[in-house]
Design a protein around this motif. Structure first.
Motif, PDB file in Angstrom:
ATOM      1  N   TYR A 165      46.770  61.302  23.014  1.00  0.00           N
ATOM      2  CA  TYR A 165      46.135  60.526  21.958  1.00  0.00           C
ATOM      3  C   TYR A 165      44.854  61.224  21.536  1.00  0.00           C
ATOM      4  N   ASP A 166      44.479  61.032  20.289  1.00  0.00           N
ATOM      5  CA  ASP A 166      43.281  61.646  19.725  1.00  0.00           C
ATOM      6  C   ASP A 166      42.179  60.611  19.588  1.00  0.00           C
ATOM      7  N   MET A 167      40.937  61.070  19.814  1.00  0.00           N
ATOM      8  CA  MET A 167      39.782  60.187  19.702  1.00  0.00           C
ATOM      9  C   MET A 167      38.575  61.015  19.286  1.00  0.00           C
ATOM     10  N   GLU A 168      37.752  60.427  18.438  1.00  0.00           N
ATOM     11  CA  GLU A 168      36.555  61.127  17.971  1.00  0.00           C
ATOM     12  C   GLU A 168      35.481  61.101  19.046  1.00  0.00           C
ATOM     13  N   PHE A 169      34.858  62.245  19.274  1.00  0.00           N
ATOM     14  CA  PHE A 169      33.772  62.336  20.245  1.00  0.00           C
ATOM     15  C   PHE A 169      32.787  63.406  19.781  1.00  0.00           C
ATOM     16  N   ARG A 175      38.998  64.903  19.223  1.00  0.00           N
ATOM     17  CA  ARG A 175      39.418  65.570  20.453  1.00  0.00           C
ATOM     18  C   ARG A 175      40.720  64.954  20.967  1.00  0.00           C
ATOM     19  N   ARG A 176      41.449  65.770  21.692  1.00  0.00           N
ATOM     20  CA  ARG A 176      42.737  65.354  22.234  1.00  0.00           C
ATOM     21  C   ARG A 176      42.575  64.993  23.705  1.00  0.00           C
ATOM     22  N   TYR A 177      43.186  63.882  24.088  1.00  0.00           N
ATOM     23  CA  TYR A 177      43.123  63.411  25.469  1.00  0.00           C
ATOM     24  C   TYR A 177      44.539  63.177  25.989  1.00  0.00           C
ATOM     25  N   TYR A 178      44.637  63.203  27.320  1.00  0.00           N
ATOM     26  CA  TYR A 178      45.937  63.007  27.974  1.00  0.00           C
ATOM     27  C   TYR A 178      45.832  61.826  28.926  1.00  0.00           C
ATOM     28  N   ARG A 179      46.921  61.051  28.972  1.00  0.00           N
ATOM     29  CA  ARG A 179      46.967  59.877  29.845  1.00  0.00           C
ATOM     30  C   ARG A 179      48.311  59.871  30.570  1.00  0.00           C
ATOM     31  N   ILE A 180      48.245  59.589  31.886  1.00  0.00           N
ATOM     32  CA  ILE A 180      49.473  59.588  32.670  1.00  0.00           C
ATOM     33  C   ILE A 180      50.315  58.368  32.316  1.00  0.00           C
TER      34      ILE A 180
END
Length: 204
Positions: free
Chosen positions: A159-163, A168-173
């Motif tokens: 999922y993408d989120m502004e920072f 930025r791209r983030y990963y979640r298990i």
């Protein structure tokens, strides 16, 4: 070279710590374990020398000096044969003398190997800084293929989120990833129990 040193040091520590269970597992009896322990304590003490000597000898052979590598190895064998009767019978050291002869012969061979790699005429030679520990550089090209494979297998979701003003791209298990992780943890526990049972069984 440094990695070989560290692996040998770890092998020495584990071997000395679990020496009796290992000897019993390989068939040592009450009548022979004393001799085996006396021999292996010295051999394990020289494990670092053994690892360094054998690995450097392979490098010498692979870098274009097969005769020199063979000569160094034969030197260790001949010296071992000469020192064994001297230490066992001449000095009266018994089985410990045999182990000491083996280690000293390998020390001599390692010394010759180090001289080879210190020579400017050698194809491969030691330079300053080769024994320094360096952190592993995990670049994007190294890490992203692993993350993409986990994502493809359904173990991660992206999922993408502004920072900081940037997207930025983030990963979640995922649930499947959590299940797979639990499976690996269970496998590791079973593996550890089998190894523990192996040594405890050998000790008995």
């Amino acid at each position: 070279v440094l990695l070989n040193f560290l692996v040998a040091a770890l092998f020495t520590a584990v071997g000395l710590l679990l020496l009796d269970p290992i000897l019993c597992f390989f068939g040592a009896s009450d009548a022979t374990i004393g001799y085996a322990r006396d021999f292996m304590q010295i051999i394990l003490g020289g494990t670092i020398v053994t690892h360094m000597y054998l690995s450097l000898n392979e490098v010498i052979r692979a870098s274009g000096y097969p005769r020199r590598a063979m000569t160094i190895m034969l030197t260790a064998v001949v010296l071992n044969c000469l020192l064994n009767p001297l230490f066992i019978f001449g000095f009266g050291w018994g089985i410990r003398g045999s182990a000491a002869a083996t280690v000293l012969a390998q020390v001599a061979a390692l010394s010759v190997s180090l001289i080879h790699f210190s020579s400017r005429g050698s194809f491969i030679r030691f330079e300053r800084g080769i024994f320094r520990l360096q952190a592993i550089d995990l670049s994007e090209s190294t890490l992203y293929p692993v993350l993409r494979r986990l994502q493809k297998d359904g173990c991660l979701e992206v999922y993408d989120m502004e920072f900081g003003g940037r997207n930025r791209r983030y990963y979640r298990i995922t649930e499947r990833g959590s299940a797979q992780l639990s499976l690996y943890e269970a496998e590791w526990i079973r593996y550890s129990e089998k190894i523990t049972a192996l040594f405890e069984g050998g000790q008995n």
